[in-house]
Scaffold this active site. Sequence first.
Site, PDB file in Angstrom:
ATOM      1  N   GLN A   1       0.834  -1.210   0.000  1.00 26.79           N
ATOM      2  CA  GLN A   1       0.000   0.000   0.000  1.00 26.79           C
ATOM      3  C   GLN A   1       0.869   1.260   0.000  1.00 26.79           C
ATOM      4  O   GLN A   1       0.520   2.273  -0.604  1.00 26.79           O
ATOM      5  CB  GLN A   1      -0.916   0.045   1.235  1.00 26.79           C
ATOM      6  CG  GLN A   1      -2.027  -0.990   1.266  1.00 26.79           C
ATOM      7  CD  GLN A   1      -1.655  -2.232   1.999  1.00 26.79           C
ATOM      8  OE1 GLN A   1      -0.491  -2.637   2.003  1.00 26.79           O
ATOM      9  NE2 GLN A   1      -2.630  -2.902   2.607  1.00 26.79           N
TER      10      GLN A   1
ATOM     11  N   ASP B   1      -6.860   0.828  12.343  1.00 28.15           N
ATOM     12  CA  ASP B   1      -8.050   0.065  11.940  1.00 28.15           C
ATOM     13  C   ASP B   1      -8.978  -0.188  13.113  1.00 28.15           C
ATOM     14  O   ASP B   1     -10.183  -0.395  12.915  1.00 28.15           O
ATOM     15  CB  ASP B   1      -7.618  -1.254  11.291  1.00 28.15           C
ATOM     16  CG  ASP B   1      -6.959  -0.977   9.958  1.00 28.15           C
ATOM     17  OD1 ASP B   1      -5.760  -0.652   9.931  1.00 28.15           O
ATOM     18  OD2 ASP B   1      -7.673  -1.013   8.932  1.00 28.15           O
TER      19      ASP B   1
ATOM     20  N   ASN C   1      -3.220  -1.861  13.502  1.00 26.66           N
ATOM     21  CA  ASN C   1      -2.956  -1.205  12.226  1.00 26.66           C
ATOM     22  C   ASN C   1      -2.176  -2.168  11.349  1.00 26.66           C
ATOM     23  O   ASN C   1      -1.830  -3.287  11.770  1.00 26.66           O
ATOM     24  CB  ASN C   1      -2.189   0.114  12.449  1.00 26.66           C
ATOM     25  CG  ASN C   1      -2.206   0.994  11.209  1.00 26.66           C
ATOM     26  OD1 ASN C   1      -3.251   1.315  10.663  1.00 26.66           O
ATOM     27  ND2 ASN C   1      -1.015   1.368  10.735  1.00 26.66           N
TER      28      ASN C   1
HETATM   29  C1  LIG Z   1      -7.115   5.275   7.378  1.00 27.53           C
HETATM   30  S1  LIG Z   1      -7.214   3.621   7.778  1.00 27.53           S
HETATM   31  C2  LIG Z   1      -5.896   3.006   6.866  1.00 27.53           C
HETATM   32  C3  LIG Z   1      -5.439   1.702   7.404  1.00 27.53           C
HETATM   33  O1  LIG Z   1      -6.037   0.613   6.675  1.00 27.53           O
HETATM   34  C4  LIG Z   1      -4.991  -0.167   6.143  1.00 27.53           C
HETATM   35  O2  LIG Z   1      -5.273  -1.526   6.093  1.00 27.53           O
HETATM   36  P1  LIG Z   1      -5.786  -2.176   4.682  1.00 27.53           P
HETATM   37  O3  LIG Z   1      -5.029  -1.514   3.592  1.00 27.53           O
HETATM   38  O4  LIG Z   1      -5.453  -3.654   4.850  1.00 27.53           O
HETATM   39  O5  LIG Z   1      -7.268  -1.924   4.655  1.00 27.53           O
HETATM   40  C5  LIG Z   1      -3.839   0.115   7.057  1.00 27.53           C
HETATM   41  O6  LIG Z   1      -3.943  -0.566   8.275  1.00 27.53           O
HETATM   42  C6  LIG Z   1      -3.978   1.587   7.224  1.00 27.53           C
HETATM   43  O7  LIG Z   1      -3.274   2.175   8.270  1.00 27.53           O
END
Ligand SMILES: CSC[C@H]1O[C@H](OP(=O)(O)O)[C@H](O)[C@@H]1O
Length: 347
Positions: free
Chosen positions: A197, A238, A248
């Site tokens: 990400q 999260d 997170n």
């Molecule tokens: C603003 S919440 C973003 C948070 O979500 C991500 O997880 P994922 O990409 O698996 O949904 C990650 O924990 C981020 O910090």
Amino acid sequence: MTLKTLTMEWTGDCLILVDQRKLPHSKVFVHCKTFEEVAFAIKDMVVRGAPAIGVTAAFGYVLGAKQFDGKNDEFLEFMKKVRQTLASTRPTAVNLFWALDRMEKVLNESINLDRKSIIKRLEEEALKMAYEDIETNRSIGMHGQNLLKDNDTVLTHCNAGALATVDYGTAIGVIRAAVENGKKIRVFVDETRPYLQGARLTTWELVQLGIETILITDNMAGWVMKKGLVNAVIVGADRIAANGDVANKIGTYSLAVLAKKHGIPFYVAAPTSTIDLTIKDGTEIPIEERPHEEVTHVQGIRIAAEGVKVYNPAFDVTENELITAIITEKGIVKPPYSENLKKLFLR
Ligand SMILES: CSC[C@H]1O[C@H](OP(=O)(O)O)[C@H](O)[C@@H]1O
């Protein structure tokens, strides 16, 4: 009323999501016309990020209500199935359940109206949630940017930007707000294996914003801190337990330990909808485990030997004592979190 942001567009009968699995190579869109399609989009991470997942599920709930064509006395049962399908997509981000609870409350309050009026109220609630999220993120940014000085360098992990929300972002919202307030900010971005990400999404957002961005692999973060190159770490969340423990993206805990070791402030930026006062500490937060292929392959190319075992927790939990402050839309929360998080909800 409609909605159109970098992450999603609501047209009235279709939720259009930018396909985050394909960024930054290509900007293509997934059109969801049913709650099942929305559920798949969340589970397969077409859309991801706690606030984005919550609002996406809210529109999935609206699509479910529109799909129902049975008898009136079967409608509530059907909507329970819609909720269950959406709720079963990903277990860690509490925003998913917070959003579905909000939608279910509106359904129960309007159940004696005609179907068209019920759907209208549900759609209004989903749109209200979406626009609230944008304002919430701007408020998080406004509060959080006070923690950053001109010429600061921030390290961030995963993507907590516009793509993880309806728009603007949480951790990236703090960085954006500091820049909008005239501060020069440089950002180290962890690539964030295995789903990347950081490398794929956060760099894409920050480069477009014209913010100086330095991509590093996750295992470089400690060295970058040791060399004194980082003034602050800011990440998203999260789920935040009542005592301030934070779930997170996997790798966050390691960053927090390293930040502590090097005397670097470690901030979590999250809306109050990510705080779950029903759980006392991080040991109660469900941690999603995702497909092994996310670790053994990169963009579909195998990088690990056939037959290897894999462990792929998508999140970890950072204990509250490693967190300098939690930045919310209602202000900056400092320890003792058990006491001060509760106070947020009394404001
Ligand atoms: C603003 S919440 C973003 C948070 O979500 C991500 O997880 P994922 O990409 O698996 O949904 C990650 O924990 C981020 O910090």
